[in-house]
Design an enzyme around this catalytic site. Structure first.
Site, short mmCIF file in Angstrom:
data_model
loop_
_atom_site.label_atom_id
_atom_site.label_comp_id
_atom_site.label_asym_id
_atom_site.label_seq_id
_atom_site.Cartn_x
_atom_site.Cartn_y
_atom_site.Cartn_z
N SER A 1 11.52 8.68 -47.11
CA SER A 1 12.87 9.22 -47.25
C SER A 1 13.91 8.46 -46.42
O SER A 1 15.01 8.19 -46.90
CB SER A 1 12.87 10.70 -46.86
OG SER A 1 12.37 10.88 -45.55
N LYS B 1 2.00 4.15 -44.88
CA LYS B 1 3.26 4.88 -44.83
C LYS B 1 3.81 4.91 -43.42
O LYS B 1 3.04 5.16 -42.50
CB LYS B 1 2.99 6.32 -45.30
CG LYS B 1 4.15 7.26 -45.23
CD LYS B 1 3.71 8.63 -45.59
CE LYS B 1 4.86 9.58 -45.37
NZ LYS B 1 4.45 10.95 -45.48
N LYS C 1 -1.04 6.42 -41.77
CA LYS C 1 0.26 7.08 -41.72
C LYS C 1 0.74 7.13 -40.28
O LYS C 1 0.04 7.62 -39.40
CB LYS C 1 0.16 8.49 -42.29
CG LYS C 1 1.45 9.29 -42.15
CD LYS C 1 1.39 10.59 -42.91
CE LYS C 1 2.65 11.40 -42.66
NZ LYS C 1 2.64 12.66 -43.40
N GLU D 1 -8.87 3.30 -39.76
CA GLU D 1 -8.53 4.51 -40.54
C GLU D 1 -8.90 4.32 -42.01
O GLU D 1 -9.48 5.22 -42.64
CB GLU D 1 -7.03 4.81 -40.43
CG GLU D 1 -6.58 5.45 -39.12
CD GLU D 1 -6.90 6.94 -39.05
OE1 GLU D 1 -7.51 7.48 -39.98
OE2 GLU D 1 -6.55 7.56 -38.03
N LYS E 1 4.56 14.51 -33.97
CA LYS E 1 3.24 14.54 -34.64
C LYS E 1 2.34 13.42 -34.10
O LYS E 1 1.44 12.96 -34.77
CB LYS E 1 3.44 14.42 -36.15
CG LYS E 1 4.29 15.56 -36.74
CD LYS E 1 4.28 15.59 -38.28
CE LYS E 1 5.08 16.77 -38.82
NZ LYS E 1 5.06 16.86 -40.31
N TYR F 1 11.62 7.36 -54.05
CA TYR F 1 12.62 8.26 -54.63
C TYR F 1 13.54 7.51 -55.59
O TYR F 1 14.26 8.12 -56.36
CB TYR F 1 13.43 8.93 -53.50
CG TYR F 1 12.53 9.67 -52.54
CD1 TYR F 1 12.06 10.94 -52.83
CD2 TYR F 1 12.09 9.07 -51.35
CE1 TYR F 1 11.20 11.61 -51.98
CE2 TYR F 1 11.24 9.72 -50.49
CZ TYR F 1 10.79 10.99 -50.81
OH TYR F 1 9.92 11.64 -49.97
N ARG G 1 11.84 15.95 -44.17
CA ARG G 1 11.66 17.25 -43.50
C ARG G 1 12.82 18.19 -43.83
O ARG G 1 12.61 19.40 -43.93
CB ARG G 1 11.49 17.03 -41.99
CG ARG G 1 10.18 16.32 -41.68
CD ARG G 1 9.97 16.03 -40.20
NE ARG G 1 8.79 15.17 -40.01
CZ ARG G 1 8.48 14.58 -38.86
NH1 ARG G 1 9.24 14.75 -37.79
NH2 ARG G 1 7.40 13.82 -38.77
C1 PBG Z 1 3.96 15.66 -44.25
C2 PBG Z 1 4.59 14.56 -45.02
C3 PBG Z 1 5.68 13.83 -44.56
C4 PBG Z 1 6.02 12.95 -45.56
C5 PBG Z 1 5.12 13.13 -46.62
N1 PBG Z 1 4.23 14.12 -46.27
C6 PBG Z 1 6.48 13.97 -43.32
C7 PBG Z 1 5.81 14.11 -42.03
O1 PBG Z 1 4.69 13.64 -41.82
O2 PBG Z 1 6.42 14.71 -41.16
C8 PBG Z 1 7.16 12.00 -45.45
C9 PBG Z 1 7.72 11.45 -46.70
C10 PBG Z 1 9.09 10.90 -46.58
O3 PBG Z 1 9.68 10.80 -45.48
O4 PBG Z 1 9.63 10.54 -47.63
N2 PBG Z 1 2.69 16.01 -44.48
#
Ligand code: PBG
Length: 331
Positions: free
Chosen positions: A281, A255, A201, A240, A224, A320, A211
């Site tokens: 998203s 991701k 990720k 990983e 992050k 989505y 968010r």
């Molecule tokens: C956080 C999490 C995130 C997403 C899924 N779980 C956002 C982040 O890491 O800040 C993102 C999913 C998306 O953008 O559709 N644990």
């Protein structure tokens, strides 16, 4: 053997639809899709998410209804994310451990509505529950603590498993959490609860609308990058994934999606495990923005991008657009 024109004409097999169907290398079906759903408080509530046109947060009853819709469409699994009321957010994210939180209520409502006809994948990370928007516990400098966070994530995962989750999906990127969660599930009698690790990720700019949807965007200070991966790295993704498989992950995830298809292919080439990709998203929003600008046809863009995930080696995709794609694929 040399391959040369005119003996070889690659257009021959493209001449008719039947022939294109016969030679198609990749198939996309509704069974390849996981539908992420956002949960909100109340009853009969639908809250559209402004930055994700066409996506809403649903109260628990609505989540059950959406999941019934998923079953009818042939979508095998839904992924749940709560928008925790601000008063229940805290520095330690303790609401994540409440057996009656929105996540647990939604799991039970889905089970009541759909039995075992659908998989329920639950997100393990603290960002929907913390007042600072980070995925874990922080020290005075704001640094996200690894081992202390893992201890809480184990309790969070157990809370979800007790409520009836089928797949625990840690999205937090702490080191060692897969092993800790797997051990706890085994000891707690949840031997058949799966773990889908968000193994690779990345610290991505594509998560903005998510968010907003879970209400953590306005709270988050900084980024992050001390736990999510650098978008420049691919070898590290292999490490990983190797680590999470060794610790007991049943499947792994890459991701975001489209910008990281090389990682999907690389991981699939190296490991014989199911690899999933999350079309996040910002990717959804990008397609919707293109459609709104008249720059493309939604149905075609959605099916083409989802097919690309399959071609790259993904076993399935969190998207989505899952209900739209399933409707199109069901004809
Ligand atoms: C956080 C999490 C995130 C997403 C899924 N779980 C956002 C982040 O890491 O800040 C993102 C999913 C998306 O953008 O559709 N644990």
């Amino acid at each position: 053997m040399t391959v040369s024109y005119p003996a070889t004409r690659l257009r021959r097999s493209r001449t008719h639809a039947w022939s294109r169907a016969l030679t198609r290398e990749t198939v996309l079906t509704p069974a390849d899709l996981i539908w992420p759903l956002f949960i909100t408080s109340g009853r009969g509530v639908e809250e559209p998410v402004a930055s994700l046109p066409g996506v809403s947060r649903w109260s628990v009853d609505g989540i059950a209804a959406r999941t019934k819709e998923a079953v009818a469409l042939g979508i095998p699994c839904v992924a749940l994310f709560p928008n925790t009321p601000p008063v229940k957010r805290s520095t330690d994210g303790a609401e994540a451990l409440n057996p009656d939180n929105l996540m647990c209520q939604a799991i039970r409502a889905i089970r009541d509505a759909c039995g075992n006809d659908v998989g329920v994948l639950t997100d393990v990370a603290l960002d929907p529950y913390t007042s600072h928007g980070q995925d874990g516990l922080i020290d005075d400098a704001g640094y996200v603590l690894n081992d202390e966070t893992v201890a809480v994530l184990v309790d969070q995962a157990m809370t979800q498993a007790e409520a009836g989750a089928d797949i625990i999906a840690p999205s937090d990127m702490m080191d060692g959490r897969i092993k800790a969660i797997r051990m706890a599930l085994e000891m707690g009698g949840h031997t058949n609860v799966q773990i889908m690790s968000y193994a690779a990720k990345y610290a991505s700019a594509f998560y903005g609308p998510f968010r907003d949807a879970v209400g953590s965007g306005g709270l988050l200070k900084g980024d992050k990058k001390t736990y999510q991966m650098d978008p420049a790295n691919a070898e590290e993704a292999v490490r990983e994934v190797a680590m999470d498989i060794a610790e007991g992950a049943d499947s792994v995830m890459v991701k975001p999606g489209l910008a990281y298809l090389d990682i999907v292919t690389r991981v699939k080439a190296r490991f014989d495990v199911p690899v999933f990709a999350y079309q996040v998203s910002g990717e959804y929003a990008m397609i919707e923005a293109a459609v709104a600008a008249g720059a493309g046809d939604r149905d075609a863009l959605v099916l083409e991008t989802l097919m690309a995930f399959k071609r790259a080696g993904a076993s399935g995709v969190l998207t989505y657009h899952a209900p739209l794609a399933a409707r199109l694929l069901n004809g």
